[in-house]
Write a protein that holds these residues in place. Structure first.
Motif, PDB file in Angstrom:
ATOM      1  N   THR A  37      38.592 -19.656  81.736  1.00 20.59           N
ATOM      2  CA  THR A  37      39.572 -20.574  81.166  1.00 20.59           C
ATOM      3  C   THR A  37      40.592 -19.861  80.286  1.00 20.59           C
ATOM      4  OG1 THR A  37      38.295 -21.075  79.153  1.00 20.59           O
ATOM      5  CG2 THR A  37      37.823 -22.393  81.127  1.00 20.59           C
TER       6      THR A  37
ATOM      7  N   GLY B 164      36.542 -26.709  77.162  1.00 27.13           N
ATOM      8  CA  GLY B 164      35.086 -26.742  77.119  1.00 27.13           C
ATOM      9  C   GLY B 164      34.488 -27.101  78.461  1.00 27.13           C
TER      10      GLY B 164
ATOM     11  N   GLU C   2      31.296 -21.904  73.688  1.00 22.22           N
ATOM     12  CA  GLU C   2      32.685 -22.145  74.094  1.00 22.22           C
ATOM     13  C   GLU C   2      33.648 -21.373  73.196  1.00 22.22           C
ATOM     14  OE1 GLU C   2      32.040 -26.739  75.716  1.00 22.22           O
ATOM     15  OE2 GLU C   2      32.739 -26.376  73.665  1.00 22.22           O
TER      16      GLU C   2
ATOM     17  N   THR D 246      37.105 -26.516  70.329  1.00 16.98           N
ATOM     18  CA  THR D 246      35.868 -26.393  71.109  1.00 16.98           C
ATOM     19  C   THR D 246      34.777 -27.194  70.414  1.00 16.98           C
ATOM     20  OG1 THR D 246      35.183 -24.418  69.907  1.00 16.98           O
ATOM     21  CG2 THR D 246      36.481 -24.069  71.911  1.00 16.98           C
TER      22      THR D 246
ATOM     23  N   MET E 251      33.296 -20.000  80.450  1.00 21.00           N
ATOM     24  CA  MET E 251      34.501 -20.109  79.642  1.00 21.00           C
ATOM     25  C   MET E 251      35.462 -18.934  79.833  1.00 21.00           C
ATOM     26  SD  MET E 251      34.504 -22.971  77.949  1.00 21.00           S
ATOM     27  CE  MET E 251      35.589 -22.685  76.564  1.00 21.00           C
TER      28      MET E 251
END
Length: 258
Positions: free
Chosen positions: A181, A72, A13, A8, A178
């Protein structure tokens, strides 16, 4: 073994992964490095030069890292929060390009792919099917010296677009973006681990590598080079090379030439 390293750039992040994976800070060369038994996380700071320096130094000293995942935020032309895998990484400064070998569809489900342009400074020039960030090319340039392109993956979440440009971006949004993800990264990490086991002679390739370096001194760079050569040999010949011949060489340089 920490064989998957998440990369990251920003604290926001990193925080999602540090909390979700229960990563602990590791005192190592002054890097922002965190880890547990399954993962490492390296926070590089903003920009491709910082990213390249940090990733290159880490991979040079940590031969146990088999794959990296850069995750990111990025600018894009689609909706805020959309997630993409990078099928191309372009350094806009030098023009150099790379093409990561993407995971199979069953691993990434319906996630779209896009080209990622790495810029030297922030931009609001949003283009269709292209994202931009400031680290991917630096990471790819450094990591590709140690890892194959299937072991280097990029996951980007759109943080700004034409309707909500970077000038209006609120840094507090990073952690929220984030969160989505996390399952994607975990699925890809699982695939990367399975690929490392199955690829080029399965665990026997890694076992042979570890046996050789325990017998003959190798630098960190030579360890990475040896593993790549063993994997390539297995892919081409369908078998491991002769162990006795390799262990009979005088030093790492001679072994690698052989």
């Amino acid at each position: 073994m920490n064989n998957i390293c998440i990369i990251t750039a920003l604290p926001g992040e990193s925080r999602v992964y540090i909390d979700a994976l229960k990563l602990k800070h590791i005192l190592d060369h002054g890097w922002r490095l965190y880890g547990n038994r399954e993962y490492l996380l390296l926070q590089t700071g903003l920009g491709k030069l910082k990213a390249a320096a940090a990733v290159g130094a880490l991979l040079h000293t940590r031969a146990d890292i088999r794959a990296i995942i850069n995750v990111g935020i990025a600018g894009g032309s689609t909706r805020i929060g959309d997630i993409f895998l990078a099928h191309q990484v372009v350094d806009q400064g030098s023009g150099q390009q790379w093409y990561p070998h993407l995971p199979p569809q069953r691993i990434v489900d319906s996630i779209s792919t896009a080209a990622v342009d790495t810029l030297d400074r922030p931009s609001t020039d949003y283009r269709s099917n292209r994202l931009f960030d400031m680290e991917a090319a630096g990471i790819m340039s450094a990591a590709s010296k140690y890892l194959s392109t299937d072991a280097i993956q990029f996951i980007k979440v759109v943080s700004d677009n034409t309707d909500s440009p970077l000038t209006t971006f609120n840094p507090s949004m990073v952690t929220k973006l984030m969160q989505s993800t996390l399952p994607v990264v975990q699925n890809i990490a699982h695939w990367l681990r399975e690929s490392a086991i199955d690829k080029s002679g399965s665990l026997s390739t890694i076992a042979l590598h570890d046996r050789i370096v325990a017998t003959i001194h190798h630098t960190s760079t030579e360890k990475h080079q040896l593993l790549r050569l063993l994997q390539q040999h297995c892919a081409l010949a369908g078998r491991l090379p002769d162990v006795s011949q390799l262990l009979g060489t005088a030093n790492a340089s001679q072994l690698i030439r052989s």
